[in-house]
Scaffold this motif. Sequence first.
Motif, PDB file in Angstrom:
ATOM      1  N   ASP A 340      30.489  48.983  29.600  1.00 25.43           N
ATOM      2  CA  ASP A 340      29.640  47.855  29.206  1.00 25.43           C
ATOM      3  C   ASP A 340      30.397  46.858  28.350  1.00 25.43           C
ATOM      4  O   ASP A 340      30.273  45.631  28.525  1.00 25.43           O
ATOM      5  N   SER A 341      31.204  47.353  27.418  1.00 18.07           N
ATOM      6  CA  SER A 341      31.949  46.456  26.536  1.00 18.07           C
ATOM      7  C   SER A 341      33.013  45.675  27.316  1.00 18.07           C
ATOM      8  O   SER A 341      33.216  44.483  27.083  1.00 18.07           O
ATOM      9  N   ASN A 344      31.214  42.957  29.323  1.00 12.40           N
ATOM     10  CA  ASN A 344      30.799  41.829  28.484  1.00 12.40           C
ATOM     11  C   ASN A 344      31.998  40.977  28.063  1.00 12.40           C
ATOM     12  O   ASN A 344      31.868  39.763  27.877  1.00 12.40           O
ATOM     13  N   GLU A 345      33.155  41.622  27.938  1.00 12.69           N
ATOM     14  CA  GLU A 345      34.360  40.887  27.550  1.00 12.69           C
ATOM     15  C   GLU A 345      34.873  40.021  28.703  1.00 12.69           C
ATOM     16  O   GLU A 345      35.162  38.839  28.530  1.00 12.69           O
ATOM     17  N   ASP A 346      34.995  40.626  29.903  1.00 11.75           N
ATOM     18  CA  ASP A 346      35.463  39.892  31.080  1.00 11.75           C
ATOM     19  C   ASP A 346      35.040  40.667  32.324  1.00 11.75           C
ATOM     20  O   ASP A 346      35.620  41.702  32.653  1.00 11.75           O
ATOM     21  N   MET A 347      34.019  40.161  32.996  1.00 16.21           N
ATOM     22  CA  MET A 347      33.468  40.888  34.149  1.00 16.21           C
ATOM     23  C   MET A 347      34.409  40.908  35.351  1.00 16.21           C
ATOM     24  O   MET A 347      34.221  41.695  36.279  1.00 16.21           O
TER      25      MET A 347
END
Length: 384
Positions: A340-341, A344-347
């Motif tokens: 998830d992190s 959220n940072e760069d899909m």
Amino acid sequence: MKLKLKEFKSLAIVLFMTCSAYGQYTIIGTVTTEENIPINKVQIFDRDTGKVTNTSSDGSYSLASTRKEINVAFYSDGYKIKNITLNLTEGTNRLDVVLESFSEELSEIEISVQKRKVFELTRLRDVEQTAIYAGKKTEVILVGQATANLASNNARQIYNQVVGLNIFENDDAGLQLNIGGRGLDPNRTSNFNTRQNGYDISADVLGYPESYYSPPAEAMEEIQIVRGAASLQYGTQFGGLVNFVFKKPNPNKTFEFQTRNTLGSNNLFTNFTSVNGTKDKFSYFAFYNYKQGDGFRPNSEFSSKNAFAHFGYEFSSKSKLEAEITYLEYLAQQPGGLTDSMFNEDMFQSNRERNWFQVNWLLYNLKYFYEFSENTKMSLSFLV
């Protein structure tokens, strides 16, 4: 004998129109009530191809076909459905139809049955050759009429009218089909028994039912979906059955050629080339499908080669032998999953370079069909 320029032009036009009309069948006529009043917007449905047309305000209609035998249904609100089977002659055929209206004493049960029949125009019949679908919930996707990106097997577009499907996509070109019924895992369509022209194409029907081979949508005529398990007919999967039905050889041409090339983002390129035809009692249909692209994430490039050939020989109107061979080879790099992190940072990021997935698929099928009578039929299918 010399022809004047004007006479030559007239002769050329006549010859051109004659050549264009060769191998085509046209049905024209009017649809009226029992009182000989024209009926507007009557739906005229070709039950074999799904082609639909409507009558005009004066009750007239025109329907083209490339097949000599055609099954046509006429429907309009307030009138009984009329099903007609025609053996056409070359050129224009006339068929005037009279629709019967419902009586005022029509019960609610009869109305429900009527509406159910209309809905079944895009569903499987209770008996299809030697398969029984009576009592099953079925859907038939008419691929040729679908508003979808067929070159990339876009599942969300192709299956968007089927209620209750879970759809998961993980590549750009539809190399892997991932669909599941209500509450069932869609991964590799493992909860559906997957078939092609009626025979299994999954890895192992009972032990390992995942499907690694997805036929190209450009080659399909329709997709049949049957809900619920039926182990005696097609397997024990809870989701039911998905059967990919390929296009049939053109019965009116000895040779027909088609090719289509598609370019897209991320260096996507697809090619679909097919040939088909019928010569006397022999018929054939073959295609080659190539796909390549880089994917929308790093480390997600792919290439795919898919070939198919169908040969049929009709001994008589009641006896037919068919042979099919299918080959698939594709290599796809997988960019890896994201937490998830990370998402959220760069899909679009990739954390893997060494993940590759390769499939080599080779299928042989031999099928014999014989019709003893209208109610007694036999089919034998051998799959390797």
